[in-house]
Design an enzyme around this catalytic site. Structure first.
Site, PDB file in Angstrom:
ATOM      1  N   ARG A 166       0.833  -1.225   0.000  1.00  0.00           N
ATOM      2  CA  ARG A 166       0.000   0.000   0.000  1.00  0.00           C
ATOM      3  C   ARG A 166       0.865   1.273   0.000  1.00  0.00           C
ATOM      4  O   ARG A 166       0.509   2.283   0.613  1.00  0.00           O
ATOM      5  CB  ARG A 166      -0.951   0.026   1.206  1.00  0.00           C
ATOM      6  CG  ARG A 166      -1.987  -1.082   1.239  1.00  0.00           C
ATOM      7  CD  ARG A 166      -3.000  -0.958   0.105  1.00  0.00           C
ATOM      8  NE  ARG A 166      -4.126  -1.867   0.280  1.00  0.00           N
ATOM      9  CZ  ARG A 166      -4.132  -3.140  -0.100  1.00  0.00           C
ATOM     10  NH1 ARG A 166      -3.090  -3.650  -0.715  1.00  0.00           N
ATOM     11  NH2 ARG A 166      -5.203  -3.894   0.096  1.00  0.00           N
ATOM     12  N   SER A 239     -10.699  -0.934   3.283  1.00  0.00           N
ATOM     13  CA  SER A 239      -9.954  -1.106   4.535  1.00  0.00           C
ATOM     14  C   SER A 239      -9.545   0.270   5.058  1.00  0.00           C
ATOM     15  O   SER A 239      -8.944   1.056   4.337  1.00  0.00           O
ATOM     16  CB  SER A 239      -8.685  -1.926   4.303  1.00  0.00           C
ATOM     17  OG  SER A 239      -9.008  -3.210   3.853  1.00  0.00           O
ATOM     18  N   GLU A 335      -5.191   3.864   6.253  1.00  0.00           N
ATOM     19  CA  GLU A 335      -4.924   3.661   4.824  1.00  0.00           C
ATOM     20  C   GLU A 335      -5.382   4.843   3.950  1.00  0.00           C
ATOM     21  O   GLU A 335      -4.617   5.303   3.102  1.00  0.00           O
ATOM     22  CB  GLU A 335      -5.563   2.349   4.342  1.00  0.00           C
ATOM     23  CG  GLU A 335      -5.037   1.925   2.988  1.00  0.00           C
ATOM     24  CD  GLU A 335      -5.734   0.703   2.406  1.00  0.00           C
ATOM     25  OE1 GLU A 335      -5.464  -0.404   2.879  1.00  0.00           O
ATOM     26  OE2 GLU A 335      -6.539   0.872   1.473  1.00  0.00           O
TER      27      GLU A 335
HETATM   28  N1  EPU Z   1     -10.716 -11.118   9.984  1.00  0.00           N
HETATM   29  C1  EPU Z   1     -11.432 -11.249  11.139  1.00  0.00           C
HETATM   30  N2  EPU Z   1     -12.463 -10.394  11.380  1.00  0.00           N
HETATM   31  C2  EPU Z   1     -12.805  -9.413  10.509  1.00  0.00           C
HETATM   32  C3  EPU Z   1     -12.060  -9.261   9.322  1.00  0.00           C
HETATM   33  C4  EPU Z   1     -11.021 -10.135   9.077  1.00  0.00           C
HETATM   34  O1  EPU Z   1     -11.165 -12.124  11.944  1.00  0.00           O
HETATM   35  O2  EPU Z   1     -13.740  -8.672  10.816  1.00  0.00           O
HETATM   36  C5  EPU Z   1      -9.662 -12.072   9.672  1.00  0.00           C
HETATM   37  C6  EPU Z   1     -10.111 -12.979   8.553  1.00  0.00           C
HETATM   38  O3  EPU Z   1     -10.808 -14.095   9.036  1.00  0.00           O
HETATM   39  C7  EPU Z   1      -8.830 -13.378   7.907  1.00  0.00           C
HETATM   40  C8  EPU Z   1      -7.958 -12.163   8.105  1.00  0.00           C
HETATM   41  O4  EPU Z   1      -8.540 -11.408   9.169  1.00  0.00           O
HETATM   42  O5  EPU Z   1      -8.268 -14.475   8.569  1.00  0.00           O
HETATM   43  C9  EPU Z   1      -7.806 -11.314   6.868  1.00  0.00           C
HETATM   44  O6  EPU Z   1      -9.086 -10.880   6.420  1.00  0.00           O
HETATM   45  P1  EPU Z   1      -9.423 -10.616   4.872  1.00  0.00           P
HETATM   46  O7  EPU Z   1      -9.029 -11.777   4.045  1.00  0.00           O
HETATM   47  O8  EPU Z   1     -10.826 -10.151   4.813  1.00  0.00           O
HETATM   48  O9  EPU Z   1      -8.446  -9.463   4.421  1.00  0.00           O
HETATM   49  P2  EPU Z   1      -7.899  -8.161   5.151  1.00  0.00           P
HETATM   50  O10 EPU Z   1      -6.503  -8.404   5.582  1.00  0.00           O
HETATM   51  O11 EPU Z   1      -8.860  -7.688   6.179  1.00  0.00           O
HETATM   52  C10 EPU Z   1      -6.859  -7.234   2.942  1.00  0.00           C
HETATM   53  C11 EPU Z   1      -6.830  -5.930   2.215  1.00  0.00           C
HETATM   54  C12 EPU Z   1      -8.099  -5.736   1.414  1.00  0.00           C
HETATM   55  C13 EPU Z   1      -8.224  -6.884   0.437  1.00  0.00           C
HETATM   56  C14 EPU Z   1      -8.241  -8.199   1.207  1.00  0.00           C
HETATM   57  C15 EPU Z   1      -8.237  -9.402   0.305  1.00  0.00           C
HETATM   58  C16 EPU Z   1      -5.475  -4.431   3.552  1.00  0.00           C
HETATM   59  C17 EPU Z   1      -5.457  -3.261   4.482  1.00  0.00           C
HETATM   60  N3  EPU Z   1      -6.677  -4.842   3.164  1.00  0.00           N
HETATM   61  O12 EPU Z   1      -7.903  -7.150   3.901  1.00  0.00           O
HETATM   62  O13 EPU Z   1      -7.964  -4.527   0.684  1.00  0.00           O
HETATM   63  O14 EPU Z   1      -9.396  -6.778  -0.351  1.00  0.00           O
HETATM   64  O15 EPU Z   1      -7.051  -8.293   2.030  1.00  0.00           O
HETATM   65  O16 EPU Z   1      -6.996  -9.509  -0.295  1.00  0.00           O
HETATM   66  O17 EPU Z   1      -4.413  -4.924   3.175  1.00  0.00           O
HETATM   67  C18 EPU Z   1      -8.392  -2.199   0.867  1.00  0.00           C
HETATM   68  O18 EPU Z   1      -7.174  -2.030   0.934  1.00  0.00           O
HETATM   69  O19 EPU Z   1      -9.195  -1.226   0.879  1.00  0.00           O
HETATM   70  C19 EPU Z   1      -8.929  -3.543   0.801  1.00  0.00           C
HETATM   71  C20 EPU Z   1     -10.235  -3.801   0.841  1.00  0.00           C
END
Ligand code: EPU
Length: 339
Positions: A166, A239, A335
């Site tokens: 990012r 995010s 972010e």
């Molecule tokens: N999780 C939870 N509770 C929640 C949300 C997530 O326990 O409320 C856990 C999930 O179960 C999982 C882990 O956290 O084990 C990661 O969650 P997720 O796969 O939803 O991805 P994220 O890390 O929350 C990142 C990016 C997203 C992108 C997704 C998929 C960042 C800041 N965010 O989210 O990007 O779509 O991975 O690759 O890196 C964005 O940047 O705006 C964005 C949406």
């Protein structure tokens, strides 16, 4: 074309949080000439120029005392095609997901994991957008940017962009570079990336033996729709925090206290933690305070239920950040860009 200037325009339709603030001046740039005209107009008025794309990574906490220039250039084209490797170019104002669909229609793979990300082509390199195991740096070739100081065009290849999670050179120097068009290297025989989260399993449930980029795109669209609110219905900027990176020692200490900690080793002794998990575990998921809240399906997403101010969203973010620091000793970094 000549730039159409509007004075004291509401930016509510131009930021996906749906926050009501006004721009002192506003215009849309459809080509390079209008971009230059915008720069000259702002200078003539003694005001800064704020460049926006889809407004999907922006938190506006006050009226914008600037000329807001929205990139509205359109178009995408194939630059070279050797039968397998295909280099494509798109204008900065193209809607990112329209561009992704266009590449898939051309039979090209490489951007399917980045389906349905809000925003524009020109904004994508700013923060090296990423999802489901792919970042644009993985398929990036080069971009053309306008040097706002000298007025000259400059090309940047991959090594010159300083892409990181990012992050990019352009995000660190927002006053300097204005991205006009971006080039990507795609493939007619792509290596699919299916290992992030539920992608492979969802494809298997659909039954097909050899998934295509279009299949991957469809599955990722479905997953995103389940977790992430549609900004047209519920204001948000995806995010709100980056996933924090800590040392392996810090991650081990946290795992000793929370056995279900979600953590991804980065291969350099550092570990990326899932901020969504931290915020969820701290009990914020689904929290609501008046017009602002934490999305019920994804704790990393702050939402505007209608009528929220940027200051209210920022205040909620501050409360969450402080709570995460106290509970886990982890500092969350915002972010979206703050104004
Ligand atoms: N999780 C939870 N509770 C929640 C949300 C997530 O326990 O409320 C856990 C999930 O179960 C999982 C882990 O956290 O084990 C990661 O969650 P997720 O796969 O939803 O991805 P994220 O890390 O929350 C990142 C990016 C997203 C992108 C997704 C998929 C960042 C800041 N965010 O989210 O990007 O779509 O991975 O690759 O890196 C964005 O940047 O705006 C964005 C949406």
């Amino acid at each position: 074309m000549t730039l159409q200037l509007q004075e004291n325009l509401s930016l509510k339709p131009y930021n996906t949080f749906g926050v009501e603030v006004s721009a002192r001046w506003f215009a849309q740039a459809h080509d390079d000439a209008e971009v230059r005209e915008g720069l000259a107009t702002a200078a003539g008025k003694g005001l800064p120029l704020m460049v926006i794309g889809g407004g999907s990574n922006l938190l506006l906490t006050r009226d914008v005392e600037a000329l807001v220039l929205r990139m509205a250039s359109r178009g995408a084209r194939i630059l070279s095609d050797d039968g397998v490797r295909v280099v494509v170019e798109a204008e900065a104002g193209e809607v990112w997901d329209d561009f992704v669909r266009w590449t898939l229609e051309q039979g090209l793979g490489g951007l399917e994991n980045l389906s349905l990300i809000p925003g524009t082509v020109g904004a994508a390199p700013m923060q090296n957008i990423g999802a489901y195991g792919v970042e644009i740096k993985d398929v990036f070739v080069s971009l053309t940017a306008l040097d706002r100081q000298s007025g000259e065009l400059r090309e940047f290849d991959l090594g010159e962009c300083a892409f990181a999670y990012r992050e990019s050179r352009f995000k660190r120097e927002p006053e300097r570079w204005l991205i006009l068009r971006v080039r990507f290297s795609l493939s007619r025989a792509p290596q699919l990336r299916l290992d992030y989260g539920p992608v492979r399993q969802r494809l298997a449930e659909e039954g097909g033996d050899t998934p295509t980029p279009a299949d991957v795109s469809r599955v990722i669209r479905a997953i995103r729709r389940e977790k992430l609110p549609d900004p047209a219905i519920l204001g948000n900027a995806g995010s709100f925090f980056k996933n924090p990176v800590v040392t392996a020692g810090e991650a081990d200490a946290l795992r000793a206290r929370f056995s279900d900690l979600v953590a991804y080793p980065q291969g350099d002794g550092q570990v990326k933690l899932a901020a969504g998990w931290l915020i969820d575990r701290a009990g914020w998921k689904g929290f609501r305070d008046g017009a602002v809240g934490v999305h019920a399906q994804q704790a990393l997403v702050l939402v505007n239920y209608g009528g929220a101010t940027g200051a209210q969203l920022y205040a909620l973010a501050g409360r969450i950040r402080e709570d995460i620091r106290q509970r886990f000793g982890v500092d969350l970094e915002m972010e979206p860009n703050l104004y």
